[in-house]
Design a protein around this motif. Structure first.
Motif, short mmCIF file in Angstrom:
data_model
loop_
_atom_site.label_atom_id
_atom_site.label_comp_id
_atom_site.label_asym_id
_atom_site.label_seq_id
_atom_site.Cartn_x
_atom_site.Cartn_y
_atom_site.Cartn_z
N LEU A 58 0.84 -1.19 0.00
CA LEU A 58 0.00 0.00 0.00
C LEU A 58 0.88 1.24 0.00
CD1 LEU A 58 -2.80 -0.97 2.53
CD2 LEU A 58 -2.82 -1.12 0.05
N SER A 59 0.40 2.30 -0.57
CA SER A 59 1.19 3.52 -0.69
C SER A 59 0.32 4.72 -0.36
CB SER A 59 1.76 3.66 -2.10
OG SER A 59 2.38 4.91 -2.26
N ALA A 60 0.69 5.42 0.72
CA ALA A 60 -0.04 6.63 1.07
C ALA A 60 0.11 7.69 -0.01
CB ALA A 60 0.47 7.16 2.42
N SER A 304 9.20 4.28 -4.93
CA SER A 304 9.37 5.66 -5.36
C SER A 304 9.00 5.88 -6.82
CB SER A 304 10.82 6.10 -5.14
OG SER A 304 11.71 5.29 -5.89
N ALA A 305 9.08 4.86 -7.67
CA ALA A 305 8.93 5.08 -9.11
C ALA A 305 7.51 5.40 -9.59
CB ALA A 305 9.50 3.90 -9.90
N PRO A 306 6.44 4.74 -9.24
CA PRO A 306 6.27 3.50 -8.47
C PRO A 306 6.34 2.27 -9.37
CG PRO A 306 4.14 4.42 -8.95
CD PRO A 306 5.15 5.35 -9.59
N GLY A 307 6.63 1.10 -8.76
CA GLY A 307 6.72 -0.13 -9.54
C GLY A 307 5.37 -0.55 -10.11
N PRO A 308 5.37 -1.37 -11.15
CA PRO A 308 4.11 -1.77 -11.80
C PRO A 308 3.11 -2.41 -10.86
CG PRO A 308 6.01 -2.38 -13.15
CD PRO A 308 6.55 -1.91 -11.85
N LEU A 309 3.54 -3.40 -10.05
CA LEU A 309 2.59 -4.04 -9.16
C LEU A 309 2.11 -3.10 -8.07
CD1 LEU A 309 3.75 -7.75 -8.68
CD2 LEU A 309 1.85 -6.83 -10.00
N ARG A 310 2.99 -2.23 -7.60
CA ARG A 310 2.55 -1.26 -6.60
C ARG A 310 1.49 -0.32 -7.19
NH1 ARG A 310 4.56 0.44 -1.68
NH2 ARG A 310 6.37 -0.92 -1.94
N VAL A 312 -0.62 -1.10 -9.63
CA VAL A 312 -1.85 -1.89 -9.76
C VAL A 312 -2.54 -2.02 -8.41
CG1 VAL A 312 -2.76 -4.18 -10.29
CG2 VAL A 312 -1.04 -3.13 -11.79
N VAL A 313 -1.74 -2.33 -7.38
CA VAL A 313 -2.32 -2.50 -6.04
C VAL A 313 -2.97 -1.20 -5.57
CG1 VAL A 313 -1.73 -2.88 -3.62
CG2 VAL A 313 -0.83 -4.40 -5.37
N ALA A 314 -2.32 -0.07 -5.84
CA ALA A 314 -2.89 1.22 -5.43
C ALA A 314 -4.24 1.45 -6.10
CB ALA A 314 -1.92 2.35 -5.78
N VAL A 315 -4.32 1.19 -7.40
CA VAL A 315 -5.57 1.37 -8.12
C VAL A 315 -6.65 0.44 -7.58
CG1 VAL A 315 -6.69 1.14 -10.37
CG2 VAL A 315 -4.43 2.20 -10.21
N VAL A 316 -6.28 -0.82 -7.31
CA VAL A 316 -7.24 -1.80 -6.80
C VAL A 316 -7.80 -1.34 -5.46
CG1 VAL A 316 -7.48 -4.13 -5.85
CG2 VAL A 316 -6.31 -3.78 -8.03
N PHE A 317 -6.94 -0.92 -4.55
CA PHE A 317 -7.40 -0.52 -3.23
C PHE A 317 -8.22 0.76 -3.27
CE2 PHE A 317 -4.53 -3.66 -1.52
CZ PHE A 317 -5.11 -4.01 -0.31
N ILE A 318 -7.87 1.68 -4.15
CA ILE A 318 -8.66 2.91 -4.27
C ILE A 318 -10.07 2.58 -4.78
CG2 ILE A 318 -8.90 5.05 -5.59
CD1 ILE A 318 -5.85 5.34 -5.39
N ILE A 319 -10.16 1.73 -5.80
CA ILE A 319 -11.47 1.36 -6.34
C ILE A 319 -12.30 0.63 -5.29
CG2 ILE A 319 -12.64 -0.12 -8.03
CD1 ILE A 319 -10.39 0.50 -9.98
N VAL A 320 -11.68 -0.33 -4.59
CA VAL A 320 -12.42 -1.12 -3.61
C VAL A 320 -12.86 -0.23 -2.44
CG1 VAL A 320 -12.20 -2.98 -1.92
CG2 VAL A 320 -11.33 -3.29 -4.24
N THR A 321 -11.97 0.62 -1.96
CA THR A 321 -12.34 1.49 -0.85
C THR A 321 -13.44 2.46 -1.25
OG1 THR A 321 -10.04 1.36 -0.06
CG2 THR A 321 -11.44 3.07 0.88
N TYR A 322 -13.33 3.04 -2.43
CA TYR A 322 -14.37 3.95 -2.91
C TYR A 322 -15.70 3.21 -3.05
CZ TYR A 322 -16.49 7.70 -5.69
OH TYR A 322 -17.30 8.71 -6.15
N GLY A 323 -15.65 1.98 -3.56
CA GLY A 323 -16.87 1.19 -3.70
C GLY A 323 -17.51 0.87 -2.36
N LEU A 324 -16.70 0.49 -1.38
CA LEU A 324 -17.24 0.20 -0.06
C LEU A 324 -17.86 1.44 0.57
CD1 LEU A 324 -14.47 -2.13 1.43
CD2 LEU A 324 -16.75 -2.78 0.61
N LEU A 325 -17.21 2.58 0.39
CA LEU A 325 -17.77 3.83 0.91
C LEU A 325 -19.09 4.18 0.21
CD1 LEU A 325 -14.51 5.96 1.20
CD2 LEU A 325 -15.92 5.15 3.09
#
Length: 399
Positions: A58-60, A304-310, A312-325
């Motif tokens: 996860l990335s703040a 820092s770059a951010p890496g590809p999987l990081r 993807v994970v950021a996008v997934v968590f943002i979508i899921v959190t927004y959906g839950l909200l």
């Protein structure tokens, strides 16, 4: 009848906030502030490894940059689509100027505080001179050297401050946003003409360029740790998502969208659960994945770059959190809204307070090596920030 009852219960719990200012985005930004606080405490103190390793992907910063892009997309869609381009560009650049001045003021204040004998800002700020002094486009070095100020004041230090070559690392993300606010109107102009595919294509090309070449294009301190070509991709994803928010939400409410959301939610839950399930909680997530893959996977999670999987994970968590909200807004807002919404509505003030809290952490004897759990220190800082924001709001209302 059962389906009808389920829909009614969902509607009763779902998002009912204003459409002009999306409260769900404020919650997401508040989450980013809490994670930034936690990351700072983790680096400045000696907590147990369990705190972050299980969610190390996860990335703040990704949360904050993506949500800033989403807010800009939502706010300026009517203006750019309606033809008010000139006024909108000036407004965006004015916001960027405010961010820039905040970083400059904070850097100058921390340089001055460094002269006070009992205050130590070096572990927090890593005040450093990037590149060759006087060279506007010199690439920032990888190592940082503390800078001292004296009398007469070295004019090169002033130049470094104005070019954002000096500054505290918690404000690096603000330095990135300053640069992004300068170029954001071009992307919004293209989106206003329906060229979202072109915007995503250009952004992806720039991201891949940074990933392959590690190209740095700015002389700022932030460019050394958070390269603009990498983070613009996260910002543009948020910008496009915010611009087409109504269409995206409507798609996820459809049959296919619900299936996709369920898959994303499962992926997010699996990411959090995997280290605990395997009994490797104190092992970093990239190292844990490398054990399964049998190869070095650190570059996939480059923070820092951010890496590809990081990414993807950021996008997934943002979508899921927004959906839950969206689905269970009322109970979640009732429990967390008093804290997260307030932090998210005052992002810049919250980050400035975070820097001030960091100075206390490294300066007050005993805090850095405190036996208290890191969670307790994080909670105390976050609650203190929330209380300070409440006092500032009371003062503004009393004027």
């Amino acid at each position: 009848m059962l389906a009808t009852a389920t829909r009614r219960r969902t509607a009763a719990l779902g998002y009912d906030g204003p459409s002009a200012r999306d409260g769900r985005i404020d919650i997401l930004r508040g989450i980013a502030i809490v994670f930034l606080t936690a990351e700072m405490v983790v680096q400045l103190t000696r907590p147990t490894a369990v705190l972050f390793e299980s969610t190390g992907t996860l990335s703040a910063i990704a949360f904050l940059i993506a949500t800033e892009g989403a807010v800009m997309g939502m706010l300026y869609r009517p203006r750019f689509a309606g033809g008010a381009v000139g006024e909108s560009v000036l407004r965006i650049w004015k916001s960027g100027r405010a961010l820039y001045l905040a970083v400059v003021a904070a850097t100058a204040a921390l340089l001055a505080l460094n002269l006070v004998p009992w205050i130590s800002t070096a572990p927090l700020t890593a005040l450093s001179s990037h590149g060759v002094r006087g060279s506007l486009l010199a690439p920032p070095p990888t190592d940082a050297a503390d800078v001292a100020i004296g009398y007469p004041l070295d004019p090169n230090i002033v130049l470094d401050i104005l070019l954002l070559r000096l500054g505290p690392w918690p404000l690096d993300v603000i330095g990135v946003l300053v640069a992004l606010f300068v170029v954001a109107p071009a992307a919004l102009w293209a989106l206003g003409r329906g060229k979202w595919f072109l915007v995503l294509a250009v952004s992806t090309a720039l991201y891949l360029t940074e990933l392959v070449t590690q190209l740095r294009v700015l002389p700022t301190r932030a460019e050394a740790s958070l390269p603009i070509l990498g983070w613009q991709f996260i910002f543009v994803l948020g910008l496009v998502g915010g611009y087409y928010r109504r269409e995206v939400v409507a798609w996820f409410r459809g049959r296919v969208g619900r299936v996709v959301f369920a898959v994303l939610a499962t992926v997010a839950a699996s990411i959090i659960a995997l280290p605990w399930f395997t009994g490797n909680v104190t092992t970093s997530y990239p190292d844990l994945l490398a054990r399964f893959a049998g190869a070095d996977t650190g570059w996939l999670f480059e923070p820092s770059a951010p890496g590809p999987l990081r990414s993807v994970v950021a996008v997934v968590f943002i979508i899921v959190t927004y959906g839950l909200l969206t689905v269970v807004w009322r109970p979640l807002h009732a429990v967390f809204g008093w804290l997260l919404s307030a932090l998210g509505r005052s992002t810049i003030a919250s980050i400035m307070l975070l820097v001030a809290a960091g100075v206390l952490v490294v300066s007050v004897p005993g805090i850095r090596d405190s036996p208290l759990p890191a969670v307790a220190i994080i909670a105390a800082i976050v609650l203190a920030m929330r209380g300070t924001l409440a006092l500032l709001a009371l003062r503004r209302s009393a004027r």
